[in-house]
Scaffold this motif. Structure first.
Motif: not given
Length: 83
Positions: A4-5, A63, A7, A1-2
């Motif tokens: 994605v954030y 994160s 990006w 998920m990190l």
């Protein structure tokens, strides 16, 4: 998920910095019309650099926070609730 954030934030920064480059080009083009254009674009540059670095730090350090919930007694059954 990190990832994605990071990006999504990078994509947002590319969009914002693209508008800044357009503003800087127009500032050079129309610098004879106002004495404050260079001061404003330079202060906007400093603000964008500081905010860009700050929010990358916020994304990376947030994160690392532990967001888990520990259950002390796993044998408890919470499938039924008595009122």
């Amino acid at each position: 998920m990190l990832l994605v954030y990071i990006w999504l934030y990078t994509l947002f920064l590319v969009w914002i910095w693209g508008f800044f480059i357009i503003a800087k080009i127009h500032a050079f083009k129309f610098k004879n019309f106002s004495n404050h254009i260079t001061k404003i674009t330079n202060s906007l540059f400093v603000l964008l650099v500081l905010l860009s670095v700050f929010w990358y730090g916020v994304i990376l350090f947030s994160s690392n926070l532990d967001n888990s919930v520990e259950i002390e007694n796993p044998s408890d059954n919470f499938s039924e609730i008595d009122y």
